[in-house]
Design a protein around this motif. Sequence first.
Motif, PDB file in Angstrom:
ATOM      1  N   PRO A   1       3.009   2.108 -12.355  1.00 57.83           N
ATOM      2  CA  PRO A   1       2.527   2.996 -11.290  1.00 57.83           C
ATOM      3  C   PRO A   1       1.343   3.842 -11.741  1.00 57.83           C
ATOM      4  O   PRO A   1       1.075   3.977 -12.938  1.00 57.83           O
ATOM      5  CB  PRO A   1       3.754   3.870 -11.009  1.00 57.83           C
ATOM      6  CG  PRO A   1       4.496   3.901 -12.314  1.00 57.83           C
ATOM      7  CD  PRO A   1       4.279   2.562 -12.943  1.00 57.83           C
ATOM      8  N   ARG A   2       0.676   4.435 -10.768  1.00 60.26           N
ATOM      9  CA  ARG A   2      -0.495   5.263 -11.067  1.00 60.26           C
ATOM     10  C   ARG A   2      -0.122   6.703 -11.400  1.00 60.26           C
ATOM     11  O   ARG A   2      -0.696   7.311 -12.285  1.00 60.26           O
ATOM     12  CB  ARG A   2      -1.444   5.262  -9.858  1.00 60.26           C
ATOM     13  CG  ARG A   2      -1.991   3.893  -9.475  1.00 60.26           C
ATOM     14  CD  ARG A   2      -2.917   3.980  -8.262  1.00 60.26           C
ATOM     15  NE  ARG A   2      -2.242   4.535  -7.091  1.00 60.26           N
ATOM     16  CZ  ARG A   2      -1.493   3.834  -6.249  1.00 60.26           C
ATOM     17  NH1 ARG A   2      -1.316   2.529  -6.463  1.00 60.26           N
ATOM     18  NH2 ARG A   2      -0.933   4.411  -5.190  1.00 60.26           N
ATOM     19  N   SER A   3       0.831   7.267 -10.679  1.00 59.31           N
ATOM     20  CA  SER A   3       1.149   8.684 -10.852  1.00 59.31           C
ATOM     21  C   SER A   3       1.802   8.935 -12.211  1.00 59.31           C
ATOM     22  O   SER A   3       2.572   8.114 -12.716  1.00 59.31           O
ATOM     23  CB  SER A   3       2.071   9.161  -9.733  1.00 59.31           C
ATOM     24  OG  SER A   3       3.281   8.436  -9.742  1.00 59.31           O
TER      25      SER A   3
ATOM     26  N   TYR B   1       3.886   1.639  -1.650  1.00 55.31           N
ATOM     27  CA  TYR B   1       4.647   1.858  -2.889  1.00 55.31           C
ATOM     28  C   TYR B   1       3.821   1.446  -4.104  1.00 55.31           C
ATOM     29  O   TYR B   1       3.506   0.261  -4.279  1.00 55.31           O
ATOM     30  CB  TYR B   1       5.950   1.059  -2.858  1.00 55.31           C
ATOM     31  CG  TYR B   1       6.868   1.448  -1.728  1.00 55.31           C
ATOM     32  CD1 TYR B   1       7.363   2.747  -1.625  1.00 55.31           C
ATOM     33  CD2 TYR B   1       7.241   0.518  -0.762  1.00 55.31           C
ATOM     34  CE1 TYR B   1       8.211   3.109  -0.589  1.00 55.31           C
ATOM     35  CE2 TYR B   1       8.085   0.869   0.282  1.00 55.31           C
ATOM     36  CZ  TYR B   1       8.572   2.170   0.367  1.00 55.31           C
ATOM     37  OH  TYR B   1       9.395   2.521   1.387  1.00 55.31           O
ATOM     38  N   GLU B   2       3.511   2.403  -4.959  1.00 59.89           N
ATOM     39  CA  GLU B   2       2.680   2.099  -6.119  1.00 59.89           C
ATOM     40  C   GLU B   2       3.424   1.261  -7.164  1.00 59.89           C
ATOM     41  O   GLU B   2       2.801   0.599  -7.989  1.00 59.89           O
ATOM     42  CB  GLU B   2       2.163   3.391  -6.772  1.00 59.89           C
ATOM     43  CG  GLU B   2       3.242   4.379  -7.189  1.00 59.89           C
ATOM     44  CD  GLU B   2       2.635   5.644  -7.767  1.00 59.89           C
ATOM     45  OE1 GLU B   2       1.994   5.533  -8.821  1.00 59.89           O
ATOM     46  OE2 GLU B   2       2.796   6.736  -7.173  1.00 59.89           O
TER      47      GLU B   2
ATOM     48  N   HIS C   1      10.558   6.008  -5.682  1.00 55.01           N
ATOM     49  CA  HIS C   1       9.304   6.759  -5.705  1.00 55.01           C
ATOM     50  C   HIS C   1       9.504   8.261  -5.550  1.00 55.01           C
ATOM     51  O   HIS C   1       8.556   9.036  -5.759  1.00 55.01           O
ATOM     52  CB  HIS C   1       8.361   6.241  -4.612  1.00 55.01           C
ATOM     53  CG  HIS C   1       7.737   4.929  -4.943  1.00 55.01           C
ATOM     54  ND1 HIS C   1       8.434   3.745  -4.894  1.00 55.01           N
ATOM     55  CD2 HIS C   1       6.485   4.606  -5.371  1.00 55.01           C
ATOM     56  CE1 HIS C   1       7.643   2.745  -5.251  1.00 55.01           C
ATOM     57  NE2 HIS C   1       6.449   3.245  -5.557  1.00 55.01           N
TER      58      HIS C   1
ATOM     59  N   ASP D   1       0.820  -1.219   0.000  1.00 60.20           N
ATOM     60  CA  ASP D   1       0.000   0.000   0.000  1.00 60.20           C
ATOM     61  C   ASP D   1       0.851   1.264   0.000  1.00 60.20           C
ATOM     62  O   ASP D   1       0.378   2.337  -0.402  1.00 60.20           O
ATOM     63  CB  ASP D   1      -0.933   0.004   1.212  1.00 60.20           C
ATOM     64  CG  ASP D   1      -2.005  -1.074   1.118  1.00 60.20           C
ATOM     65  OD1 ASP D   1      -2.295  -1.511  -0.017  1.00 60.20           O
ATOM     66  OD2 ASP D   1      -2.532  -1.480   2.170  1.00 60.20           O
TER      67      ASP D   1
END
Length: 461
Positions: free
Chosen positions: A366-368, A346-347, A440, A344
């Motif tokens: 990743p999401r970002s 680290y994407e 990240h 939760d």
Amino acid sequence: MTTEFDLGVLLAERGAERYELHGRYLNHQLPRMLHTIGFDRVYDRGEGAYFWDADGNDYLDMLAGFGVMGLGRHHPVVRKALHDVLDAQLADLTRFDCQPLPGLLAEKLLAHSPHLDRVFFGNSGTEAVETALKFARYATGRPRVLYCDHAFHGLTTGSLSVNGESGFRDGFAPLLPDTPVPLGDLDALAAELAVGDVAALIVEPIQGKGVHEAPSGYLRAAQELLHRHKALLVVDEVQTGLGRTGDFYAYQHEDGVEPDLVCVAKALSGGYVPVGATLGKDWIFKKVYSSMDRVLVHSASFGSNAQAMAAGLAVLAVMENEQIVANARLTGDLLQSRLAALRDKYELLADVRGRGLMIGIEFGRPRSLKLRSRWTMLQAARKGLFAQMVVVPLLQRHRILTQVSGDHLEVIKLIPPLIIGEAEVDRFVDAFTAVMDEAHSGGGLMWDFGKTLVKQAVANR
């Protein structure tokens, strides 16, 4: 005039040439690769789960020599057994007698698989697989062996025929007439068995490439299907066996699974002596060795040698006396739970899976937006580069040796010595957390190194 050989003097005089010698006389791509990714370290000695360099820096080994160092390096009980067997000056490998050590080791191994009866000893995991392929074909009178997509069973021609990765197979055809099926797909297995020419299915309970476990219930259902069609179940425990997954064999995590043939190697000698073993049912061995004329129909020049057998007996004694299997289960559960708790946070961390001390850490998109653009750049160059970006700083900054789990995979595989404990778990998780924090952050040396890997990947196309 004879000149006395002194290994210590030779290593002192020529040891510094190790990378040059390898590049000149062995696989020239290995030192090139090690230099490229910064793995060109010089390790002076090893003990337990650690290496040390010439400056006295310690390195945590989470690789165990691809799994052969199950008890870590230089376990005193195994070392003593090897000294003892050399000092005994046995009449080894006469080939026309029956030495006691092979029988004693077979007896000990079979005690962990009560439904199996006999053992053939060779020199490696791939030889154990070759033996199983030959025995299955001869015992059933059928030519074809099924294997699973992404399987790895070795690199000799027979074992390569049941290797599920094209990168290993390309250019070495024609191979044996074998057929892949998806791991866990019983319908695909049934369709192939219906043809009537299948001798066996060979399967890893947990695939080393990517650390993918067979679905719950698959092995037993596959066994029932195979036996219904008079075919055999061959289980490859070369990497998963001898306690690696928290049970003596990985297939034993599922009730009712009793393979016809089981392949063992790697950790059996504690990493000291090449050894492999194929365990099987009595009727299979009696069919292969059906008469005195066939007594040597399958054999190995160095099979059952005294050093390997003594090391194997010592390893099994240590495993029992030091409760190695229980430690693998408990420490593996601790490590896996500590890593899973980071998902939760680290994407880039997509999954943590495995059993015992065989754990896969998978990275994903990743999401970002900022991280996603960099991830996409890496994937366009070559899949697997991000996992390599994690492995390298783990070694260079935290002195922890790990590996990417296969070509073009965004998975790190952890297969440390089975003797590690909470201190080693803490060291790895702390280091992994630091590396992921930097990844990240979107900047720093990790992503600069990623650019180097991209250039190298493009240049090699």
